[in-house]
Design an enzyme around this catalytic site. Structure first.
Site, PDB file in Angstrom:
ATOM      1  N   GLU A  17       0.893  -1.155   0.000  1.00  0.00           N
ATOM      2  CA  GLU A  17       0.000   0.000   0.000  1.00  0.00           C
ATOM      3  C   GLU A  17       0.933   1.207   0.000  1.00  0.00           C
ATOM      4  OE1 GLU A  17      -2.187   0.953   3.574  1.00  0.00           O
ATOM      5  OE2 GLU A  17      -3.526   2.298   2.479  1.00  0.00           O
ATOM      6  N   ARG A  61       5.915 -12.618   9.701  1.00  0.00           N
ATOM      7  CA  ARG A  61       6.627 -11.406   9.327  1.00  0.00           C
ATOM      8  C   ARG A  61       7.934 -11.335  10.097  1.00  0.00           C
ATOM      9  NH1 ARG A  61       2.516  -7.027  10.711  1.00  0.00           N
ATOM     10  NH2 ARG A  61       3.981  -5.822   9.463  1.00  0.00           N
ATOM     11  N   LYS A 112       4.684   0.634  10.103  1.00  0.00           N
ATOM     12  CA  LYS A 112       4.725   1.871   9.328  1.00  0.00           C
ATOM     13  C   LYS A 112       4.206   3.045  10.149  1.00  0.00           C
ATOM     14  CE  LYS A 112       3.557  -0.008   4.870  1.00  0.00           C
ATOM     15  NZ  LYS A 112       2.783   0.243   3.642  1.00  0.00           N
TER      16      LYS A 112
END
Length: 559
Positions: free
Chosen positions: A37, A262, A272
Site C-alpha cells: 500500500e 513477518r 509503518k
RNA sequence: UGGGGCGUGGCCAAGCGGCAAGGCGCGGGACUUUGGAUCCCGUAUUCGGAGGUUCGAAUCCUCCCGCCCCAACCA
C-alpha cells in the site's frame, strides 16, 4: 563458499508450490505478486516479503507482479509510490511489464459487487460505524444482523448506484457482504465491501467516491492478474476464509493464499505507523535516515542490496514468531563488503604523531593494497611525511595489559609505511596528550618488520596531505531489543544512536569519492559516502557497520 | 467449548517414524603488515509438558501448558 554454491534452505512455501506443481493445480504456472500500500516507505520486513514473492516466481520460472494496493486515497500518495518502485528496483527485482494497481480494477470490482447483490450475497447497509461495531458482537459472542440485511436486491442496487454517484455523505452507507453474523471469524460477520470516501485518488482522481475495502479488492485483483500463489503475512490468515468466499461466490480463477511470519528485527520498530511517527516527530531526519530500518535508510547507511538479499535468505521462511538479531544483518553486510569494498585509511579522532628523525619537507608515496580479498582491485599510493595523524585510541599512557598499540617506548608498525618507536609525548596544560613523538626505522619501509615481532599495526594519514571529512557513527535506534514491548516505545530510543565526528582526516585518495561509494576504513569499519549531505571538499561518511573488534571485547572483559 | 496460528540450543532454522542439518552469536586455538579476513575446534543425550502407539517418536495419537493474531467504513 559462494552465494550460488550455498544451498537454499528449504521452506514450507516452496514445498506447497512443489506440491501444486506435482498435482497440476495451476498447470505448473507460478505467478506471485508484491502488493504494497503506498502509504509509507518499504522496510527490511518488506524486503523479506519481496525476496519471497519475487524469489519463488524466479525459482519456478514464473513471474511476480508489483501491484499497488491503492484502495484508501486518504492515506496514500505518489511520493510513496515512487519511493516503493525505486526501492524494489534497488533491491534487485524487476516486475517487467507487470506493474498494476488495485485501482485499475475498480470498474470490474463494481460490476462484481452488482453481481453479488443480485445473487443475494451483498446488501447496502446504513448502520453508522458505531452501530456496526455494536452489531458485530465480540470475540466470544456472535453479532446481530443489521435491519437492512434483508433489503430487496433492487433496493441495494439502486442505493449502491447512488452511493457511486455521490448522493450520500461519507459514512452514511456501506455495501456489505451477506455471510454470517454468528461466525467465530469476525471477518465473516458481513464485512464491508465499499465505503464512501469523498477524497480524490492519486490515480483515479475524482472518478470515484466509493472505495473497495482491502478484502474485497485484494483477492479479486489477484484473480484478475492470474496470480497462483498469493503470499502474505500471518495476520491475514484469518482473512483467508473471506478471500476464498469472495472468489467462490464469483466463480473466478482462485489463487492460493499462503501466510508466513513477518520479520521482527531486534532494536528497531517495523510498523509503518511508528516509523511515520519517528519521521513526523523529527526523531529521525526522514524516511531515509541511516538509522531507519527502511530500505532507503539502509541504502543511505551503506547497506548493499546483495547483503539484504542474503540476510532474507538466511532468516528463513516459517510461521513461528521470531525476533532476528541485528547482528545477523550486520554480519551479512560485513561479509559482502569485506569481499568488495576497497580499503582506505581514515583517522576519525586525530592525534598528531611527529616522526622526529624524518626530514622536514620530505614526502614519500607508499604503495597500499586496495583490497587484500581481491587482487584485481590493485593498489594506490599514500603520501607519508614527518607529521602524521593517528587515532587517539591508538596511544595509551600507561598502556593497559595486552595493548599492542603505541605507548611510551613501544614499537608499532604504521600500515604500509614504517615501524616507529614512541619516544615521548607532549601534553597540554590540562594534562591531555597533545602530540606523540616517535622515531622511524628507515629499514622497515613498506612495513617490513625484518623478522622482528611487531604486534600492532596502526592506520595513519599525513597531516598536510590528508583531507578533512565528517563521519557519522550510528548505533541501534533503540536500546531495547524489543521496543514494542516497552511501556512507551519512544522512551527506549537510543540517545547515542548518532555520533557526529567533524574533524576526521582521510587519505587524499578519498577526495573524489562519489555518493554511495563504500569503503572499508582500515581497522574501523565500512563507510559510505552520504548521498544527501556529502560534497566534494566537504565529504560526509556514514558508518554502515563497524569491523569486528576483538580488542574492544578484551578490554571490556577486563583483559 | 469464540475463531485462527505457533512452540527444536542465546537468536533464526532444517527435520515429515530410524535414532538432532546449517547460519548468527558465544568460547578456545592457528595464522596474520587491518586485534579485520581466513582456518580449525567446542557449544541441545535432546526437540513446551505429561501420558500413549511402536522394535524405534522432535516426527503418529490424547490431554495439558505457554505465546501470537482477530472486535477500522486500515492494509
Amino acid at each position: 563458499m559462494s552465494e550460488e554454491a550455498r544451498e537454499k534452505p528449504s521452506n514450507f512455501i516452496r514445498d506447497i508450490i512443489l506440491e501444486h506443481n506435482r498435482t497440476g493445480r495451476f498447470g505448473g504456472r507460478v505467478v506471485t505478486r508484491f502488493p504494497p500500500e503506498p502509504n509509507g516507505y518499504l522496510h527490511i520486513g518488506h524486503a523479506k516479503a519481496i525476496c519471497i514473492d519475487f524469489g519463488m516466481a524466479q525459482e519456478f520460472g514464473g513471474r511476480c507482479h508489483l501491484r499497488f494496493d491503492d484502495t484508501n486515497p486518504t492515506k496514500e500518495s505518489q511520493e510513496y509510490v515512487d519511493a516503493i518502485m525505486r526501492d524494489v528496483r534497488w533491491l534487485g527485482f524487476d516486475w517487467g511489464p507487470h506493474l498494476y494497481h488495485a485501482s485499475d480494477y475498480f470498474e470490474q470490482l463494481y460490476a462484481w459487487a452488482v453481481q453479488l447483490i443480485k445473487a443475494g450475497k451483498a446488501y447496502v447497509d446504513e448502520l453508522t460505524a458505531e452501530e456496526m461495531r455494536e452489531h458485530r458482537g465480540t470475540l466470544t459472542e456472535g453479532g446481530r444482523e443489521s435491519p437492512h440485511r434483508s433489503r430487496p436486491a433492487e433496493e441495494s442496487l439502486d442505493l449502491l448506484e447512488r452511493m457511486r454517484r455521490g448522493e450520500f455523505e461519507e459514512g452514511a452507507k456501506t455495501l456489505r457482504a451477506r455471510i454470517d453474523m454468528t461466525s467465530g471469524n469476525l471477518n465473516l460477520r458481513d464485512p464491508v465491501m465499499y465505503r464512501i470516501r469523498k477524497a480524490p485518488h492519486q490515480r483515479t482522481g475524482d472518478a470515484w467516491c466509493i472505495y473497495p475495502m482491502y478484502d474485497w479488492a485484494h483477492g479479486q485483483s489477484d484473480s484478475i492478474e492470474g496470480v497462483t500463489h498469493s503470499i502474505c503475512t500471518l495476520e491475514y490468515e484469518d482473512h483467508r476464509p473471506l478471500y476464498d468466499w469472495y472468489l467462490d461466490q464469483l466463480g473466478v480463477h482462485h489463487p492460493q493464499q499462503i501466510e508466513f511470519a513477518r520479520l521482527n528485527l531486534s532494536h528497531t520498530v517495523m510498523s509503518k505507523r511508528k516509523l511515520l511517527e519517528l519521521v513526523n516527530a523529527g526523531l529521525v531526519t526522514g524516511w531515509d535516515d541511516p538509522r531507519m530500518p527502511t530500505l532507503a535508510g539502509l541504502r543511505r547507511r551503506g547497506y548493499t542490496p546483495e547483503a539484504i538479499r542474503d540476510f532474507c535468505e538466511r532468516i528463513g521462511v516459517a510461521k513461528a514468531d521470531n525476533l532476528v538479531q541485528v547482528a545477523l544483518l550486520e554480519h551479512c553486510l560485513r561479509e559482502d563488503l569485506n569481499r568488495r569494498a576497497e580499503r582506505r585509511m581514515a583517522v576519525l579522532r586525530p592525534l598528531r604523531l611527529v616522526v622526529e628523525n624524518y626530514p622536514e619537507g620530505k614526502v614519500e608515496e607508499l604503495p597500499a593494497i586496495n583490497n587484500p580479498e581481491d587482487p584485481s582491485a590493485g593498489s594506490r599510493r599514500v603520501p607519508w611525511s614527518r607529521v602524521l595523524y593517528i587515532e587517539q585510541d591508538d596511544f595509551r599512557d600507561p598502556p593497559p595489559p595486552k595493548y599492542f598499540r603505541l605507548s611510551p617506548g613501544a614499537e608499532v608498525r604504521l600500515r604500509y609505511a614504517y615501524i616507529v618507536r614512541c619516544t615521548g609525548v607532549t601534553r597540554a596544560a590540562d594534562g591531555t596528550v597533545a602530540e606523540v613523538r616517535c622515531e622511524y626505522d628507515p629499514a622497515s619501509r613498506g612495513g617490513d618488520s625484518g623478522g622482528r615481532r611487531v604486534k600492532g599495526t596502526l592506520h595513519w594519514v599525513s597531516a598536510s596531505h590528508s583531507i578533512g571529512a565528517e563521519a557519522r557513527l550510528y548505533d541501534t535506534l533503540f536500546t531495547a531489543p524489543r521496543p514494542d514491548e516497552a511501556e512507551e516505545w519512544k522512551s527506549v530510543l537510543n540517545p547515542k544512536s548518532l555520533e557526529v565526528l567533524r574533524s576526521c582526516r582521510v587519505e587524499p585518495a578519498l577526495a573524489g569519492a562519489p555518493a554511495e561509494a563504500r569503503f572499508q576504513f582500515e581497522r574501523q569499519g565500512y563507510f559510505c559516502v552520504d548521498a544527501r549531505d556529502s560534497r566534494p571538499g566537504a565529504l560526509v561518511f556514514n558508518r554502515a557497520v563497524g569491523l569486528r573488534d576483538t580488542w574492544a571485547k578484551i578490554e571490556k572483559g577486563g583483559g
